[in-house]
Enzyme design. Structure first.
Site, PDB file in Angstrom:
ATOM      1  CB  CYS A 135      -4.765 -11.082   0.174  1.00 40.46           C
ATOM      2  SG  CYS A 135      -4.041 -12.724   0.214  1.00 40.46           S
ATOM      3  CB  CYS A 136      -4.446  -9.153   5.168  1.00 39.18           C
ATOM      4  SG  CYS A 136      -2.658  -9.179   4.952  1.00 39.18           S
ATOM      5  CB  CYS A 218       2.098 -14.918   3.850  1.00 35.86           C
ATOM      6  SG  CYS A 218       0.527 -15.207   4.692  1.00 35.86           S
ATOM      7  CB  CYS A 221       3.542 -10.868   2.444  1.00 33.07           C
ATOM      8  SG  CYS A 221       2.282 -10.940   1.148  1.00 33.07           S
ATOM      9  CB  CYS A 246      -1.996  -8.738   8.762  1.00 34.57           C
ATOM     10  SG  CYS A 246      -2.125  -9.212  10.482  1.00 34.57           S
TER      11      CYS A 246
HETATM   12 FE1  SF4 Z   1      -2.214 -12.577   1.730  1.00 29.08          FE
HETATM   13 FE2  SF4 Z   1       0.272 -11.641   2.053  1.00 29.08          FE
HETATM   14 FE3  SF4 Z   1      -1.694 -11.030   3.807  1.00 29.08          FE
HETATM   15 FE4  SF4 Z   1      -0.656 -13.506   3.661  1.00 29.08          FE
HETATM   16  S1  SF4 Z   1       0.404 -11.607   4.319  1.00 29.08           S
HETATM   17  S2  SF4 Z   1      -2.789 -12.993   3.868  1.00 29.08           S
HETATM   18  S3  SF4 Z   1      -0.337 -13.741   1.442  1.00 29.08           S
HETATM   19  S4  SF4 Z   1      -1.535 -10.421   1.652  1.00 29.08           S
END
Ligand code: SF4
Length: 259
Positions: A135-136, A218, A221, A246
């Site tokens: 996701c990151c 985010c 998170c 991240c």
């Molecule tokens: Fe995804 Fe969380 Fe990374 Fe944001 S911080 S990009 S929601 S995993």
């Protein structure tokens, strides 16, 4: 830096001035103060230089204020992952109005995010480290890389005392096989130094700091922490401390797996 370090910057074939390279290699820039580093950066790289600002910590806003005073046309960008807090979006607009500054908002590739969510669901990041890093990577690392491919240098708010993974940060670093400079003017600043600058210059901050968020990322998170807790402990709190990055600020592999 190894003697074989490349000297070319970016696709246009432009070369780093040998004096600049010598200064970086010799670590001479590490002795400069934050403002001096920014003046040096703007003189050498603007407008192919931008500040990376998350609008989720004071450091980025301090640098935005400092850079704007030096060069009102200085560039700033933010990665909009699509999952930011409303408070962060509100701050982006507040800063835009206060400084009369066009904030460059960078989005992820819609098709990649759509495919990820279809396969793994909306909240995949809680399920495993691999899914959180995926996701990151799609929402942050790859958009960041795409944006930076047009620049010679970027400025970050990293400080050595923020975490063990940042303890060796230099004020100027060479990335991307010599094609990009990463400039960390606040590398040797303390939390108190940041707070003093904010007070002195009335720097606008994310309102979630007042609700216990030392670092606002985010929405799913990042969370508030207790007074005295490690400021990074509110980020990806379900993971081990040594994985809580991240991927924007760690040594990245070419395939993006270094997150
Ligand atoms: Fe995804 Fe969380 Fe990374 Fe944001 S911080 S990009 S929601 S995993």
């Amino acid at each position: 830096m190894p003697a074989t370090a490349p000297t070319l910057l970016r696709q246009d074939g432009k070369t780093i001035d040998s004096g600049i390279l010598d200064d970086i290699r010799a670590g001479r820039l590490d002795g400069l103060g934050a403002e001096e580093i920014l003046i040096w950066s703007i003189k050498n790289f603007h407008p192919r230089l931008a500040l990376s600002c998350s609008f989720g910590n004071a450091e980025g806003l301090v640098l935005l204020d400092m850079m704007h005073r030096i060069e009102p046309a200085s560039r700033v960008y933010v990665l909009d992952t699509g999952r930011l807090h409303q408070a962060t979006y509100d701050l982006i607009d507040r800063v835009r109005e206060r400084y009369d500054k066009a904030i460059e908002v960078v989005f992820p590739e819609a098709a990649a995010v759509q495919a990820m969510v279809r396969r793994h669901g909306m909240n995949l990041f809680y399920e495993s480290l691999e899914k959180r890093q995926l996701c990151c990577r799609l929402r942050k690392v790859e958009p960041n890389r795409r944006y930076l491919s047009e620049l010679d240098a970027h400025v970050t708010g990293l400080r050595r005392e923020q975490s063990m993974t940042r303890s060796a940060v230099a004020k100027v670093e060479v990335e991307d096989e010599g094609r990009l400079l990463k400039i960390n003017p606040l590398a040797d600043w303390s939390q108190d130094d940041v707070a003093s600058y904010v007070r002195e210059h009335n720097v606008p901050l994310n309102r979630l700091h007042a609700e216990g968020f030392p670092s606002v990322g985010c929405a799913p998170c990042s969370r508030a922490v207790q007074p005295g807790d490690d400021p990074r402990s509110g980020r990806w709190w379900w993971e081990n401390a040594d994985t809580r990055e991240c991927g924007l600020h760690v040594g990245e592999e070419k395939d993006g797996s270094g997150i």
